[in-house]
Scaffold this active site. Sequence first.
Site, short mmCIF file in Angstrom:
data_model
loop_
_atom_site.label_atom_id
_atom_site.label_comp_id
_atom_site.label_asym_id
_atom_site.label_seq_id
_atom_site.Cartn_x
_atom_site.Cartn_y
_atom_site.Cartn_z
N ASP A 1 0.85 -1.22 -0.09
CA ASP A 1 -0.09 0.24 -0.11
C ASP A 1 0.83 1.27 0.17
OD1 ASP A 1 -2.18 -1.66 0.17
OD2 ASP A 1 -2.75 -1.20 1.97
N HIS B 1 -20.18 -30.20 -15.22
CA HIS B 1 -21.60 -29.89 -14.88
C HIS B 1 -22.24 -30.71 -13.79
CE1 HIS B 1 -25.44 -28.75 -16.42
NE2 HIS B 1 -25.67 -30.23 -16.19
#
Length: 391
Positions: A220, A352
């Site tokens: 940061d 799936h």
Amino acid sequence: MCIRDRFRKYKVDYVKGTASFLSKDALNIKLNEGGQEKIQAKKMLIATGSDVSPLPGEPLKIDEKVVVSSTGALSLKEVPKKMIVIGAGVIGMELGSVYQGLGADVTVVEFQNQIMPFADGEVSKHMLKYFKKEGFNFLTGHKVVGGSVGERSAKVVVEDAKSGKKQELEADIVLVATGRKPYTEGLHADKAGVKLDSHGRVDVNKELMTNVPNIYAIGDVVKGAMLAHKAEEEGIAAVENMLGEGGHVNYGAIPGVIYTHPEVAYVGKTEEELKKENVAYSKGFFPMMANSRSRAMHDGEGFVKVLTDKKTDKILGVHMVSSVAGEAIAEMVLAMEYGASAEDVARTCHAHPTMSEAVKEACLGAYDLSLIHICRCRRYAVCRSRWSPDH
């Protein structure tokens, strides 16, 4: 294994205290237990992080009781009846969602004309519609110009940025979530000769080296997104560069996640950025409501949007709204890291039924193949508009 155990394993000395530079190769440590200690080193790494940014002009001062930062918001003793959130960015929407979910009446004030102003436009519109449906109140295009704080409540004066019309709001708690700033207070970077930029960040080159060759900086406190995982990658790269091993961070493949429900996740360019840069692009869009796993779980809020180069099909940006967006984005970050095309992902088998199939379907759409789970009949335009954030 906790961080202390890892320090012991790798023979790292752990000193608890506040450090400040004495010179480019020496630090003074004000120890938490009292006293001071001086440390010398051949290489230094600045990773001091960030602190809360106050409101411009400080019309309301943070006291962590009534007017709170993200830190104070995590320590409230009770759920407020009314909460005002100043700033509709990541922190504001995450914490606002928490307290709204707990029963607070939340009003969000944002200076920009949209919430999550850094996000892709479709994402921002979708989330605004969703949050309003959940009971949020929004004042976009407004700024805070004044206010007063009592023992158990606060009044906030906001002004419409266009008309100049003012109104007064009142709440039990005011959360200031207008961003964060680099934390260099007390570091005495000047004593080491380290330069800061106009925003107070430590200035570094692409190797994360400061203007002083033996001192590096990450996270940061340097330019770029203020994200823990970005800092982690920079930390690894900086140490590799210290050792002459050529560390590198691909800033075009750093994901962002907003932990609301549903989550928002993104990587790469937004559609607005591509338009501004005059990049010819294709777009694939797949609604979670058309995903069988999402429908079965009654969790069909959101969509997956894939942006690709119109000529090469290379993936340029991905934007997701879904309860699993923070997890699902990893596949597309990996794809972008390796320069994959939408066809590469579309032709990769996905289990799936899973929510990850929505990623495959959006890539099919970007590649201009028929979407498997959305009809391509004359009613498709109607179906598409029904799922669009604009409707």
